[in-house]
Every structure is written in C-alpha cells, then in structure tokens.
Write an enzyme that holds these catalytic residues in place. Structure first.
Site, short mmCIF file in Angstrom:
data_model
loop_
_atom_site.label_atom_id
_atom_site.label_comp_id
_atom_site.label_asym_id
_atom_site.label_seq_id
_atom_site.Cartn_x
_atom_site.Cartn_y
_atom_site.Cartn_z
N GLY A 219 -6.87 69.34 17.57
CA GLY A 219 -5.97 68.82 16.55
C GLY A 219 -5.37 67.51 16.99
CB CYS A 220 -2.15 65.88 16.15
SG CYS A 220 -1.18 64.41 16.56
#
Length: 220
Positions: A54-55
C-alpha cells in the site's frame, strides 16, 4: 480485514504504458531518522528487502523502526516505465507498485522479522488496493533479491495463509516475484512521516499475527 475480489483494476495494456525518462530522481544524502545513506554502496554483508504494502509512507516507517535495520527508502518497482514520477505511478500507466526498501544485515535482523512486519501491517487479501487506496500502485508484493529470499517469502506466505484461514479470512493475493529495476521516489516522499508526523498512514496491525518458522496456525 476486508475481502475484495479482483475487479476493475488491472495492469495497463502495452500501448497505454508511459514512456518515462532517462533522468534519475535526486535522492537525499541521509536518512532523516537513522542518519545513514539512502544510496549504496552498502556496508559489507548488507542486503535489501523490498515490499509493496500500500502507501509507501507508512510502510517505510514500520521498517525503519525494526531494530537492526541499517537504512530505508521508498520508490517504485515491479513496473515498466523508467524513472517514473509519483503522479505517473498513480495514473496506473506505469504498472509500478509503491515499495519500501529496508537495508539490513542478516547478523543484525533476520529477513523473517521483516516479513513479519510486512504481513502484519497490511491486508494481503486485497487486490490492487489497501482500504480506500485503490490502484495498481497499492498492490501487495514481495520483490525478492535471490533464491534464499524467495524461499523464505514463499514459506512465510504459506504459514500466514494458514493463520488467515483459521481466523476466517480470505486468500492471499500477494505477488512474490524477482526484484527488477527500482526507481527512487521524489525526495519529499523519503521518510515522509518523519517530516510530516501527522501525515496520512493507512497501515496498522491487521488483526492476525504472523507465525514464525516452526510455528503452526493457531487452533481454530
């Protein structure tokens, strides 16, 4: 954890992939937390562990907090476009994942300890997303450096799948592939949550603990 099926987010067809550029991204001289370099050559014996979860802002923070990690940095991997920008990666037309990389020495920290951070702090059952973050750049991925890392990564996936299944969660969709070209993200993305302590972080314990080597899934 929320479970999602593979739906509309897919890799771009070749004719839609962005061309990129020859110029490399500038890289800060020193890690904001650890004070170590962000670019090699690394101390003798150090290895790289690369994860898409993810981020990359929150992913990097989890890794720099692991005792024994020498350095960390973020960038783009697993795609096609050379030297992409953040906006290009977010367009879905480069096929890259946002990744956080840990530089570590096996005598100081085991690769399996980094795998534990990876599995426990995102949802590996989500396809091309983490929660509200949707796109190819948010996919779950382990980019291995050699056969030893690959074997450990695949074994860890099998163990963690047993734990997820026992807890009633779905199938892991994490890609485990060779570490191809890596491109550093823009300087302001490096150690972002140190420079912006109240910045966005879509990570946290995923509710199911990771069993280390020799541990089985919890009893159902």
């Amino acid at each position: 954890m929320q479970l999602f099926q593979r739906r509309h987010v897919q890799f771009p067809p070749p004719e839609h992939v962005l061309r990129g550029r020859d110029q490399r991204m500038p890289v800060p001289d020193r890690h904001l937390v650890l004070g170590t370099p962000l670019v090699g050559p690394w101390p003798e014996g150090c290895r790289l562990a690369s994860f898409g979860m993810g981020c990359f802002w929150g992913a990097e923070k989890f890794l720099w907090n692991v005792p024994g990690v020498y350095s960390t940095f973020v960038g783009y991997q697993g795609g096609i476009t050379p030297n992409p920008t953040y906006d290009e990666v977010c367009s879905g037309r480069t096929a890259h994942a946002e990744v956080a990389v840990a530089v570590y020495h096996p005598a100081a920290v085991a690769y399996d300890s980094l795998l534990k951070v990876f599995w426990e702090n995102h949802d590996p059952t989500q396809w091309m997303r983490q929660g509200g973050d949707i796109g190819t750049q948010y996919r779950s991925a382990i980019y291995f450096a050699d056969a030893e890392q690959e074997a450990q990564a695949r074994a860890s996936k099998a163990r963690y799948q047993q734990s997820l299944t026992a807890a009633g969660f779905g199938e892991i969709v994490t890609e485990i592939v060779p570490a191809g070209p890596f491109y550093y993200a823009e300087p302001h993305h490096q150690q972002y949550l140190e420079a912006n302590p109240y910045g966005y972080c879509n990570h946290g314990f995923c509710q199911v603990g990771y069993p280390g080597p020799g541990e089985g899934a919890p009893a159902g």
